[in-house]
Enzyme design. Structure first.
Site, PDB file in Angstrom:
ATOM      1  N   ARG A 247       0.868  -1.165   0.008  1.00 45.21           N
ATOM      2  CA  ARG A 247       0.124   0.061  -0.175  1.00 45.21           C
ATOM      3  C   ARG A 247       0.914   1.175  -0.035  1.00 45.21           C
ATOM      4  NH1 ARG A 247      -1.696   1.523   4.783  1.00 45.21           N
ATOM      5  NH2 ARG A 247      -2.448  -0.506   5.188  1.00 45.21           N
TER       6      ARG A 247
ATOM      7  N   TYR B 252     -15.434  17.796 -15.482  1.00 42.55           N
ATOM      8  CA  TYR B 252     -16.041  16.675 -15.333  1.00 42.55           C
ATOM      9  C   TYR B 252     -17.242  16.522 -14.144  1.00 42.55           C
ATOM     10  CZ  TYR B 252     -16.807  11.815 -14.455  1.00 42.55           C
ATOM     11  OH  TYR B 252     -17.218  10.279 -13.888  1.00 42.55           O
TER      12      TYR B 252
ATOM     13  N   ASP C 294      -6.353  19.861 -14.403  1.00 47.40           N
ATOM     14  CA  ASP C 294      -6.817  18.603 -14.992  1.00 47.40           C
ATOM     15  C   ASP C 294      -6.500  18.361 -16.280  1.00 47.40           C
ATOM     16  OD1 ASP C 294      -8.142  16.277 -15.964  1.00 47.40           O
ATOM     17  OD2 ASP C 294      -9.669  16.433 -14.633  1.00 47.40           O
TER      18      ASP C 294
ATOM     19  N   LYS D  88      -7.802   7.504 -19.284  1.00 48.23           N
ATOM     20  CA  LYS D  88      -8.272   8.101 -20.744  1.00 48.23           C
ATOM     21  C   LYS D  88      -6.730   7.955 -21.618  1.00 48.23           C
ATOM     22  CE  LYS D  88     -11.541   9.354 -18.473  1.00 48.23           C
ATOM     23  NZ  LYS D  88     -12.895   8.554 -18.153  1.00 48.23           N
TER      24      LYS D  88
HETATM   25  C1  LIG Z   1     -11.562  15.238 -17.550  1.00 47.86           C
HETATM   26  C2  LIG Z   1     -11.778  14.112 -16.555  1.00 47.86           C
HETATM   27  N1  LIG Z   1     -11.263  14.296 -15.248  1.00 47.86           N
HETATM   28  C3  LIG Z   1     -11.333  13.238 -14.047  1.00 47.86           C
HETATM   29  C4  LIG Z   1     -12.186  12.114 -14.696  1.00 47.86           C
HETATM   30  C5  LIG Z   1     -12.440  10.960 -13.534  1.00 47.86           C
HETATM   31  O1  LIG Z   1     -11.520   9.914 -13.915  1.00 47.86           O
HETATM   32  P1  LIG Z   1     -11.992   8.494 -13.523  1.00 47.86           P
HETATM   33  O2  LIG Z   1     -12.977   8.006 -14.278  1.00 47.86           O
HETATM   34  O3  LIG Z   1     -10.789   7.745 -14.011  1.00 47.86           O
HETATM   35  O4  LIG Z   1     -12.176   8.333 -11.963  1.00 47.86           O
HETATM   36  C6  LIG Z   1     -12.824  12.088 -16.015  1.00 47.86           C
HETATM   37  C7  LIG Z   1     -13.741  10.775 -16.092  1.00 47.86           C
HETATM   38  O5  LIG Z   1     -14.430  10.896 -17.090  1.00 47.86           O
HETATM   39  C8  LIG Z   1     -12.791  13.015 -16.637  1.00 47.86           C
HETATM   40  O6  LIG Z   1     -13.141  13.123 -18.045  1.00 47.86           O
END
Ligand SMILES: Cc1ncc(COP(=O)(O)O)c(C=O)c1O
Length: 387
Positions: free
Chosen positions: A54, A106, A178, A203
């Site tokens: 961990r 998101y 992000d 992604k």
């Molecule tokens: C731009 C963006 N940030 C964060 C996330 C969250 O990521 P996760 O689905 O891996 O938890 C997403 C999910 O679609 C996203 O599109």
């Protein structure tokens, strides 16, 4: 810093070699998956740097070195998903702290804020971060963090990272970006002033729609200390197997992103002239409101496109017809994924929340894959005929 994190080497070289040096024990050219929960210790207090999985795992260490090198950060910390990484970032906050967040991010992010973190007395203000004046106006004496996505999800507005970083720093706050939509191949927020870069590695970084993950890439020693401690305390870390999937994925990031970008531009141009499409949101179109900023801040326009079909019924009709494009949530895979933000990624915002940011029921978001672009366009063309 691993030897191949040398910033003078090109991006593709660093993606393939940083943290990915041959295994010192065997010479294996591919980083092994260390499937172990614990490590034998030579005596009390004496070990080879690993005590319990961990806390740390060699496959994870390699991925963290690799992602820190690609973003130009000083450390990276991987978590079980993008949301786990974002949640880890907010453990830096205390009751009474204030966060300024993009209103167009998101949907899982405001869901986390409004339904979980609000219970801990943390305050949030959502603003249009493509307008730096709105960010400035939202800053308060207790603002600790500004969190943005650029391009925004799903409206594809571009936010000026360098200007927002200056605003955040002037008020004693940090900026987190992000960078999921662009990947470090097309956008590097740290040299522009960001303090933390976040990704859903699910992604483009992984790129094959076969594993979840998230990362925080950091720039300060206290971040490293905090996030390593959060990994150990909360345990939401990325498994060795999924670390290995991302290590494999990033080896082809440069070539994949080039093809995503080429296909993205062609699909955007096609949609932009299609008589049944009312509007196209893509920073690579010259009539995009931040086209000049996009050209300055990014080295490609990427593969994320949103377009307006006019109504929920139209979106439903066309999405029923797609065959090459797969209807589903997520993005950034080699396959073209097409989604309906109002009922999928941004359902949690509710009708009013979506109306506030201009997200309509007729909008469709596409993550253009790396198939033959003629096939993607032909598929969209026949699907649009159904409207
Ligand atoms: C731009 C963006 N940030 C964060 C996330 C969250 O990521 P996760 O689905 O891996 O938890 C997403 C999910 O679609 C996203 O599109």
């Amino acid at each position: 810093m691993s030897q191949d994190a040398n910033p003078n080497r090109g991006f593709a070289t660093r993606a393939i070699h940083s943290g990915q040096e041959p295994d010192p024990a065997t010479g294996a050219v591919t980083v092994p998956i260390y499937a172990t929960s614990t490590y034998v210790q030579q005596e009390i207090g004496k070990n080879k740097g690993y005590e319990y999985a961990r806390v740390s795992n060699p496959t994870r260490t390699r991925l963290e070195e690799n992602l820190a090198a690609l973003e130009g950060g000083t450390s990276a910390h991987v978590f079980a998903s993008g949301m786990a990484a974002i949640t880890a970032m907010f453990t830096m906050m205390k009751t009474g702290d204030h966060i300024v967040c993009g209103s167009n991010v998101y949907g899982g992010v405001p869901r986390l804020f409004n339904q979980v973190l609000v219970n801990y007395g943390i305050e949030f203000t959502y603003v249009d971060t493509s307008n730096p004046n709105a960010v400035e106006a939202a800053m308060g004496p207790n603002t600790k963090l500004v969190h943005i996505e650029t391009p925004t999800n799903p409206l594809m507005d571009v936010c000026d990272i360098a200007v927002i970083a200056k605003i955040a720093h002037k008020h004693g706050a940090e900026l987190s970006v992000d960078n999921t939509f662009m990947s470090p191949y097309f956008q590097k927020p740290i040299p522009l002033g960001a303090d933390i870069v976040m990704h859903s590695t699910t992604k483009f970084l992984n790129g094959h729609s076969d594993g979840l993950g998230g990362v925080l890439v950091c720039t300060k020693p206290q971040h490293k200390e905090t996030f390593a401690f959060v990994q150990k305390c909360t345990g939401g870390i990325l498994s060795p197997f999924e670390c290995w999937l991302v290590l494999r994925g990033v080896k082809t990031l440069a070539v994949r992103m080039e093809q995503h970008d080429r296909n993205g531009r062609e699909v955007a141009a096609f949609l932009n002239t299609h008589e049944k499409v009312q509007e196209v949101f893509y920073p690579g179109l010259p009539d995009h409101p931040q086209f000049e900023l996009a050209k300055r801040q990014m080295t490609g326009f990427g593969a994320m496109i949103t377009f307006e079909t006019g109504s929920f019924e139209n979106a439903q009709k066309m999405l029923r017809k797609v065959r090459v494009c797969s209807l589903g949530e997520s993005l950034g895979g080699v396959e073209t994924l097409i989604s309906h933000p109002a009922t999928m990624t941004h359902a949690a915002l509710g009708v009013d929340g979506r109306a506030e940011i201009g997200l309509t029921d007729g909008m469709v978001r596409i993550s253009v894959g790396i198939e033959d672009v003629e096939d993607i366009i032909a598929d969209l063309d026949q699907a649009l005929e159904a409207m």
